[in-house]
Design a protein around this motif. Structure first.
Motif, PDB file in Angstrom:
ATOM      1  N   GLN A   1      -5.569  26.850   9.288  1.00 52.72           N
ATOM      2  CA  GLN A   1      -6.927  26.497   8.870  1.00 52.72           C
ATOM      3  C   GLN A   1      -7.015  25.094   8.295  1.00 52.72           C
ATOM      4  O   GLN A   1      -8.070  24.453   8.382  1.00 52.72           O
ATOM      5  N   ARG A   2      -5.944  24.600   7.695  1.00 49.80           N
ATOM      6  CA  ARG A   2      -5.961  23.279   7.072  1.00 49.80           C
ATOM      7  C   ARG A   2      -5.349  22.212   7.965  1.00 49.80           C
ATOM      8  O   ARG A   2      -5.151  21.075   7.529  1.00 49.80           O
ATOM      9  N   ASP A   3      -5.058  22.573   9.181  1.00 56.47           N
ATOM     10  CA  ASP A   3      -4.417  21.660  10.113  1.00 56.47           C
ATOM     11  C   ASP A   3      -5.453  20.685  10.663  1.00 56.47           C
ATOM     12  O   ASP A   3      -6.386  21.085  11.353  1.00 56.47           O
ATOM     13  N   THR A   4      -5.319  19.394  10.351  1.00 57.01           N
ATOM     14  CA  THR A   4      -6.250  18.401  10.861  1.00 57.01           C
ATOM     15  C   THR A   4      -5.730  17.708  12.114  1.00 57.01           C
ATOM     16  O   THR A   4      -6.456  16.916  12.720  1.00 57.01           O
ATOM     17  N   LEU A   5      -4.486  17.990  12.496  1.00 54.35           N
ATOM     18  CA  LEU A   5      -3.961  17.487  13.765  1.00 54.35           C
ATOM     19  C   LEU A   5      -4.409  18.396  14.904  1.00 54.35           C
ATOM     20  O   LEU A   5      -5.051  17.963  15.857  1.00 54.35           O
ATOM     21  N   PHE A   6      -4.059  19.674  14.813  1.00 53.47           N
ATOM     22  CA  PHE A   6      -4.497  20.679  15.784  1.00 53.47           C
ATOM     23  C   PHE A   6      -5.290  21.729  15.014  1.00 53.47           C
ATOM     24  O   PHE A   6      -4.721  22.596  14.351  1.00 53.47           O
ATOM     25  N   THR A   7      -6.584  21.630  15.084  1.00 55.39           N
ATOM     26  CA  THR A   7      -7.471  22.429  14.243  1.00 55.39           C
ATOM     27  C   THR A   7      -7.657  23.830  14.811  1.00 55.39           C
ATOM     28  O   THR A   7      -7.281  24.108  15.957  1.00 55.39           O
ATOM     29  N   PRO A   8      -8.285  24.733  14.037  1.00 56.46           N
ATOM     30  CA  PRO A   8      -8.593  26.056  14.596  1.00 56.46           C
ATOM     31  C   PRO A   8      -9.394  25.991  15.888  1.00 56.46           C
ATOM     32  O   PRO A   8      -9.255  26.864  16.758  1.00 56.46           O
ATOM     33  N   ASN A   9     -10.224  24.959  16.054  1.00 55.87           N
ATOM     34  CA  ASN A   9     -11.008  24.842  17.291  1.00 55.87           C
ATOM     35  C   ASN A   9     -10.124  24.631  18.509  1.00 55.87           C
ATOM     36  O   ASN A   9     -10.514  24.979  19.631  1.00 55.87           O
ATOM     37  N   ASP A  10      -8.926  24.022  18.315  1.00 61.62           N
ATOM     38  CA  ASP A  10      -8.022  23.830  19.450  1.00 61.62           C
ATOM     39  C   ASP A  10      -7.695  25.159  20.117  1.00 61.62           C
ATOM     40  O   ASP A  10      -7.631  25.253  21.346  1.00 61.62           O
ATOM     41  N   ALA A  11      -7.465  26.179  19.311  1.00 60.43           N
ATOM     42  CA  ALA A  11      -7.068  27.475  19.855  1.00 60.43           C
ATOM     43  C   ALA A  11      -8.213  28.172  20.575  1.00 60.43           C
ATOM     44  O   ALA A  11      -7.983  29.014  21.449  1.00 60.43           O
TER      45      ALA A  11
END
Length: 657
Positions: free
Chosen positions: A302-312
């Protein structure tokens, strides 16, 4: 007290399930090796891949085991703790694991090619042919070897391209990784008319993620200097000279250095650039993987700004709509110094919770994320019975001294809850009714930027760490805020907006959208430090712009409000290089939708509630269940918010009188 029956039921269920005893774990051997493979579409070059083979003691021709293939995150190797702990954990639980160092790193040769289906996937297929095919102790069926794949970040991005090339793959578990490399590094959260909500590659151009991408460019080109990989020996016509567009290119395939140089300088990707990145993107191969109904477990931070939840969500929605068995977990952390929380054990971040498991994988059976992986492979590689939630999310508002079972919520599928739609009103409000028209004017000055994070150095585990809080540039920012919520409200999902926009610059319109949690004292906190870059071609501005914000799981406390913020710049990105004046028209037609559910409503105010499902638990290794908080349907929340808003308006009117 209203939660007590559900909690007792969950406790009884867990008490009745057998737990895998420690003595049931198998011993295993770990044997190193090197294989020569071809890593290129023209049958060249030949490179060496360095690997370890983990073999359970009981594996034999009479008792063959499914195999799982794994590789490392960026800059690491087969010896990294994330690889050894996960490989050992799976071997201890009966899987034969082939863990190799990706091309361009550690003891493997070749250049870094970003897990392209035309290069890395070809090499991995040859590695499987050479190492696993001759072995009688690997499980087979009518389709050949029974294979799974696992890994995170760079070790996750290769899995779907590889599965598209090799139908022996029966289940894939990519973690904290990209679906579309274009979207991940040059994102655009505009929803293209006629495309699906998460069809990110439908946008030709994006907003270059300059901070993160520059870090990886520098790190990759430093690999040969550090004695890793073998790029100087990787002889292709395109690899000479050693610089591309004035940039030193020692670790990457030269075409990729050229893409970086072009997009960093101009902000635009050519058709050839997009094609090259698409060959390294699972999103490109989703139609054929969906036709095979490949089972996939997606774990995204959830806090990943490189590969965000939207990537998945690109992968998730395509496979779900095709009827594939796809599962998605939004865990707590992610890239940038956000280690997993106690009991989660996401091994890819370097921090696996407390207590940390051993490098041999001991203790991972008791963790939420690794237990999910084991259950997933047991079902899809061994054919064991069981099920798991289609969507699960970490709830950071549940105290960490509570069992991890209570800190995850689940739903049968994404989305987990309905959305509530607000209308932008005037210059600063989000309302449920009674919106008034208005305009907000945002003036963009190149070189003056808002700040959300320093990529890789803003998380609590970053070393060194940039302690600066996010801030926005006055005059270049517009914010719209709801009335305070009358009770604790949970929001799980992807917020969306529909905005009427115009601008004066001759370039595309570039904006950044984000959500703040506004406390009763006025303090505004950027939820998970996530921002959604949006790039709109001027020709598309005749109609309202539909956009996604970045997904999250968050609780707005009683008395808190939600704020939609639009700004023209962010320091982590390549911003519009020319001045611009942006006009946002509010009132009817400009909306913001937020997934909302009440966490604890007074019984007299609560409508009939839809319960959040408890997490299914595999028979041998119990998975964490979730608490039984109620989900408030959108209509009921609308009434509560409307009542709160009317009450505040009456108080203001009385004060004015």
């Amino acid at each position: 007290m209203r939660r007590l029956p559900a909690l007792l039921a969950a406790a009884c269920l867990l008490a009745l399930l057998p737990v895998l005893p420690a003595s049931a774990a198998e011993e295993f051997t770990r044997t190193p090796g090197t294989a020569q493979v071809v890593n290129g579409p023209a049958g060249t070059p030949a490179i060496a891949l360095d690997y370890d083979l983990y073999v359970p003691a009981g594996a034999s021709a009479d008792d063959p085991r499914p195999a799982v293939v794994m590789t490392n995150g960026f800059g690491l190797s087969k010896s990294a703790p994330e690889v050894t702990s996960m490989s050992s954990f799976l071997a201890r639980n009966g899987y034969l694991v082939l863990a190799y160092t990706a091309a361009g790193f550690g003891g493997s040769g070749g250049c870094i090619t970003l897990q392209s289906v035309d290069r890395d996937a070809l090499g991995t297929k040859e590695l499987v042919d050479e190492v696993l095919e001759p072995r009688a102790d690997v499980l087979r069926d009518e389709r050949g070897l029974v294979l799974g794949t696992v890994g995170g970040s760079y070790g996750g991005g290769w899995q779907l391209p590889f599965a598209s090339l090799d139908e022996r793959v029966r289940a894939a578990a990519p973690g904290r990784t990209w679906s579309s490399l274009r979207y991940a590094l040059d994102p655009n959260n505009r929803v293209v008319p006629g495309a699906g909500q998460f069809d990110h590659p439908a946008n030709e151009q994006g907003v270059f993620k300059l901070g993160w991408t520059s870090l990886f460019f520098a790190s990759g080109n430093a690999q040969p200097v550090q004695g890793n990989g073998g790029c100087p020996e990787y002889k292709l016509a395109t690899q000479d000279p050693a610089t591309v567009a004035g940039l030193a290119c020692t670790g990457y395939l030269a075409e990729l250095c050229a893409v970086y140089g072009r997009v960093a300088a101009t902000g635009d990707a050519s058709e050839g650039d997009r094609r090259l990145l698409d060959r390294a993107s699972g999103a490109t191969f989703l139609p054929q993987l969906a036709a095979r109904r490949l089972p996939v477990l997606l774990v995204q931070g959830q806090r990943d700004t490189l590969f965000t939840p939207n990537d998945a969500l690109t992968t998730y929605t395509a496979l779900r709509d095709a009827g594939a068995d796809v599962e998605m977990v939004w865990n707590w952390g992610g890239h940038g110094g956000y280690d997993s929380r106690p009991g989660e054990c996401e091994v890819y971040g370097g921090g696996t919770g407390s207590p940390a498991p051993s490098p041999e994988g001991a203790g991972l059976e008791d963790c939420y994320l690794t237990a999910r992986h084991l259950d997933f492979f047991d079902r899809h590689l061994r054919g064991e019975a069981g099920s798991a939630p289609g969507f699960a999310w970490y709830r950071d508002w549940v105290a960490e001294d509570r069992p991890v079972q209570e800190r995850y919520g689940t739903a049968p599928a994404y989305p987990a809850m309905p959305s509530t739609t607000f209308t932008l009103s005037g210059t600063d409000a989000l309302v449920l009714d009674g919106a008034v028209p208005g305009t907000a004017r945002l003036v963009h000055q190149p070189g003056v930027t808002s700040y959300s994070e320093t990529p890789n150095f803003s998380g609590p585990s970053s070393s060194p760490r940039d302690p600066r809080p996010p801030y926005d540039v006055p005059g270049a920012t517009a914010s719209f805020t709801t009335e305070p919520f009358p009770t604790d409200v949970e929001s799980v999902g992807v917020p969306t907006a529909r905005l009427r926009l115009a601008h004066t610059a001759p370039t595309d319109l570039v904006l950044f959208a984000k959500v703040h949690d506004v406390a009763p004292d006025g303090t505004a906190t950027l939820v998970h430090r996530q921002v959604a870059p949006v790039r709109v071609p001027t020709a598309a501005l005749g109609e309202p712009v539909e956009l996604n914000l970045i997904g999250f799981a968050h609780r707005f406390g009683e008395g808190h409000a939600a704020r939609l913020t639009i700004t023209t710049s962010d320091a982590a990105y390549r911003n519009n290089p020319v001045p611009d004046v942006v006009t946002l028209t509010t009132g009817e037609g400009s909306t913001f939708s937020l997934p909302l559910a009440a966490a604890a409503l007074p019984p007299s105010a609560a409508p009939a509630a839809r319960p959040v499902a408890a997490a299914p638990v595999p028979a041998a290794r119990p998975l964490p269940a979730t608490g039984a908080d109620a989900v408030l349907p959108g209509a009921g929340l609308l009434l509560l918010l409307a009542a709160a808003g009317a009450r505040r308006r009456r108080l203001r009117q009385a004060g004015a009188a």
